[in-house]
Design a protein around this motif. Sequence first.
Motif, PDB file in Angstrom:
ATOM      1  N   SER A 165       0.820  -1.215   0.000  1.00 16.99           N
ATOM      2  CA  SER A 165       0.000   0.000   0.000  1.00 16.99           C
ATOM      3  C   SER A 165       0.852   1.262   0.000  1.00 16.99           C
ATOM      4  N   ARG A 166       2.140   1.130   0.326  1.00 16.06           N
ATOM      5  CA  ARG A 166       3.039   2.292   0.371  1.00 16.06           C
ATOM      6  C   ARG A 166       3.825   2.466  -0.918  1.00 16.06           C
ATOM      7  N   ARG A 167       3.558   1.662  -1.911  1.00 14.44           N
ATOM      8  CA  ARG A 167       4.361   1.713  -3.134  1.00 14.44           C
ATOM      9  C   ARG A 167       4.431   3.125  -3.726  1.00 14.44           C
ATOM     10  N   ARG A 168       3.318   3.825  -3.787  1.00 12.18           N
ATOM     11  CA  ARG A 168       3.306   5.154  -4.388  1.00 12.18           C
ATOM     12  C   ARG A 168       4.200   6.117  -3.595  1.00 12.18           C
ATOM     13  N   ALA A 169       4.055   6.094  -2.275  1.00  9.94           N
ATOM     14  CA  ALA A 169       4.873   6.977  -1.438  1.00  9.94           C
ATOM     15  C   ALA A 169       6.357   6.639  -1.560  1.00  9.94           C
ATOM     16  N   LEU A 170       6.668   5.353  -1.608  1.00  7.60           N
ATOM     17  CA  LEU A 170       8.064   4.936  -1.743  1.00  7.60           C
ATOM     18  C   LEU A 170       8.631   5.345  -3.097  1.00  7.60           C
ATOM     19  N   LYS A 171       7.818   5.221  -4.133  1.00 10.64           N
ATOM     20  CA  LYS A 171       8.279   5.600  -5.466  1.00 10.64           C
ATOM     21  C   LYS A 171       8.537   7.099  -5.544  1.00 10.64           C
ATOM     22  N   LEU A 172       7.684   7.903  -4.909  1.00  8.53           N
ATOM     23  CA  LEU A 172       7.890   9.347  -4.887  1.00  8.53           C
ATOM     24  C   LEU A 172       9.173   9.704  -4.141  1.00  8.53           C
ATOM     25  N   ALA A 173       9.427   9.034  -3.000  1.00 13.21           N
ATOM     26  CA  ALA A 173      10.648   9.282  -2.233  1.00 13.21           C
ATOM     27  C   ALA A 173      11.882   8.908  -3.036  1.00 13.21           C
TER      28      ALA A 173
END
Length: 308
Positions: free
Chosen positions: A192-200
Amino acid sequence: MKTLLVSLDHTAATEHTLAYANKLAVRWPAEIVLLYCHPTPAEPLSDAATAAVLATEEQRLRGLVERLRYQQLTRQDGRRIRYSYRLHTGCLHDHVRAEAARCGADMLVMSLEHVDCGRAEAPGNHAAAIRALVDCPVLLVPPGRRSLPNHLVFSADFSTLPLAVLPRASALAEAFPAPLELVQFYAPQERSRRRALKLALGRAAAQLTWPEVATHLLEDDAPLEGTGDFCARTKAQLLLIAPTNQAELLRYFDACYTATRAYHTRIPVLVLPSTAPAASVTCCDKCAERLGQTEAQTPRTLAKIAGL
């Protein structure tokens, strides 16, 4: 002028460490400060005897320097490197912080398999202890001859990595101007954190000054093993890491990895500082006893000064 502080000992890997530092000094370019700490003998020596021992060790180092600079470099490159020598009695832990500060070291270069206090230490234990004492990147060079890297991997949790680490990493792009791959691992339960991790990951890549930066967001419930597998698969020649504590750094060089010669223990590892240096680190009972005596004397010294 950049400065490489190169810690040497009497292991066979010392020659490989200095040879690697020589190549790096030519490319960057940088001055080399050689640091050698002679184990304290069981029987105390006179000042004259100690000076004679250190003078002999310095001549030994100079002989090694002259041999390597002309054997493994072109004559022009060998003449270009400036060397200075710093020799002490005692443990590396006693002197490395002061020496790094004195010469304004941009990087500490040392062998992964280092001897300190006259004894061999487990690679991870020694690396973690020394890393905790200095505020500059530490380059750990495993035994063996190797060329400078043409492919780098930077593995970290970029969503929690302190922002100050990235500019310090970018300062090394000139020393290692090779393609850089950023790798972020996440566990299956973190999908579920993939988007946030990709942005970081993207933000981190944008702040780095390497000429070519690629990003990879990979699922793996064992990030350390995943890092080693990724380095092996891409044939990386240098691994950058930014552990936030000693325990994390120790895991990279756990006995199971060194015993099986895991890929990431067979290539140089550049440890970027992500925390402030520790106030004090001791490597053996003798050092701890000496540190305790010094700390015990401090209040008495202050009391005397106050009395004056």
